[in-house]
Design a protein around this motif. Sequence first.
Motif, mmCIF file in Angstrom:
data_model
loop_
_atom_site.group_PDB
_atom_site.id
_atom_site.type_symbol
_atom_site.label_atom_id
_atom_site.label_comp_id
_atom_site.label_asym_id
_atom_site.label_seq_id
_atom_site.Cartn_x
_atom_site.Cartn_y
_atom_site.Cartn_z
ATOM 1 N N UNK A 1 133.014 104.643 33.123
ATOM 2 C CA UNK A 1 132.397 105.531 32.131
ATOM 3 C C UNK A 1 133.356 105.938 31.019
ATOM 4 N N UNK A 2 134.592 105.501 31.108
ATOM 5 C CA UNK A 2 135.577 105.873 30.083
ATOM 6 C C UNK A 2 135.112 105.412 28.710
ATOM 7 N N UNK A 3 135.233 106.310 27.751
ATOM 8 C CA UNK A 3 134.805 105.999 26.393
ATOM 9 C C UNK A 3 133.342 106.243 26.135
ATOM 10 N N UNK A 4 132.559 106.474 27.184
ATOM 11 C CA UNK A 4 131.120 106.713 27.013
ATOM 12 C C UNK A 4 130.723 108.129 27.443
ATOM 13 N N UNK A 5 131.359 108.652 28.476
ATOM 14 C CA UNK A 5 131.028 109.964 29.013
ATOM 15 C C UNK A 5 132.136 110.958 28.678
ATOM 16 N N UNK A 6 131.727 112.210 28.497
ATOM 17 C CA UNK A 6 132.686 113.285 28.248
ATOM 18 C C UNK A 6 132.330 114.489 29.098
ATOM 19 N N UNK A 7 133.306 114.965 29.858
ATOM 20 C CA UNK A 7 133.106 116.175 30.655
ATOM 21 C C UNK A 7 133.754 117.348 29.931
ATOM 22 N N UNK A 8 133.090 118.478 29.985
ATOM 23 C CA UNK A 8 133.632 119.673 29.340
ATOM 24 C C UNK A 8 133.190 120.898 30.118
ATOM 25 N N UNK A 9 133.823 122.002 29.842
ATOM 26 C CA UNK A 9 133.483 123.232 30.541
ATOM 27 C C UNK A 9 133.448 124.392 29.568
ATOM 28 N N UNK A 10 132.540 125.314 29.809
ATOM 29 C CA UNK A 10 132.435 126.546 29.040
ATOM 30 C C UNK A 10 132.570 127.694 30.023
ATOM 31 N N UNK A 11 133.769 128.243 30.118
ATOM 32 C CA UNK A 11 134.019 129.296 31.094
ATOM 33 C C UNK A 11 133.156 130.528 30.838
ATOM 34 N N UNK A 12 132.886 130.817 29.592
ATOM 35 C CA UNK A 12 132.093 132.005 29.262
ATOM 36 C C UNK A 12 130.665 131.878 29.765
ATOM 37 N N UNK A 13 130.154 130.647 29.811
ATOM 38 C CA UNK A 13 128.781 130.412 30.277
ATOM 39 C C UNK A 13 128.738 129.945 31.723
ATOM 40 N N UNK A 14 129.913 129.829 32.348
ATOM 41 C CA UNK A 14 129.980 129.349 33.739
ATOM 42 C C UNK A 14 129.250 128.019 33.888
ATOM 43 N N UNK A 15 129.483 127.133 32.956
ATOM 44 C CA UNK A 15 128.763 125.868 32.925
ATOM 45 C C UNK A 15 129.713 124.713 32.637
ATOM 46 N N UNK A 16 129.474 123.622 33.340
ATOM 47 C CA UNK A 16 130.174 122.366 33.102
ATOM 48 C C UNK A 16 129.156 121.356 32.594
ATOM 49 N N UNK A 17 129.581 120.556 31.631
ATOM 50 C CA UNK A 17 128.678 119.591 31.008
ATOM 51 C C UNK A 17 129.168 118.165 31.229
#
Length: 118
Positions: free
Chosen positions: A63-79
């Motif tokens: 998935x490298x180059x196609x998928x991106x993981x991120x996190x928003x600590x304020x919203x307690x959410x990972x994308x």
Amino acid sequence: QVQLVESGGGLVQVGGSLRLSCGSSRSIFSFNVMGWYRQAPGKQRELVASITSGGRPNYADSVKGRFTISRDNAKNTVYLQMNSLKPEDTAVYYCKAVLVAGAVRDYWGQGAQVTVSS
């Protein structure tokens, strides 16, 4: 008790995009690592991407180059932003949180179906 709830799955055509969200009932800042796994029919569950509490990402080669993981600590959410989707990306996607506090504890969401049609 920690609850993880995935959302954003669905049906998409080859080359399309989807964004998965994983909402936590507990502050995600407390987790050492959060990640996305997937399991296709007849196959073992595999790691797709993970991100540390410090924001360092890690990706499966597929998935490298196609998928991106991120996190928003304020919203307690990972994308998980998924672009250029392929039929082989079809699977149930699970969110996982790892808490290291003496013992190691894993928490899982219920899963979200992603289907990529050709």
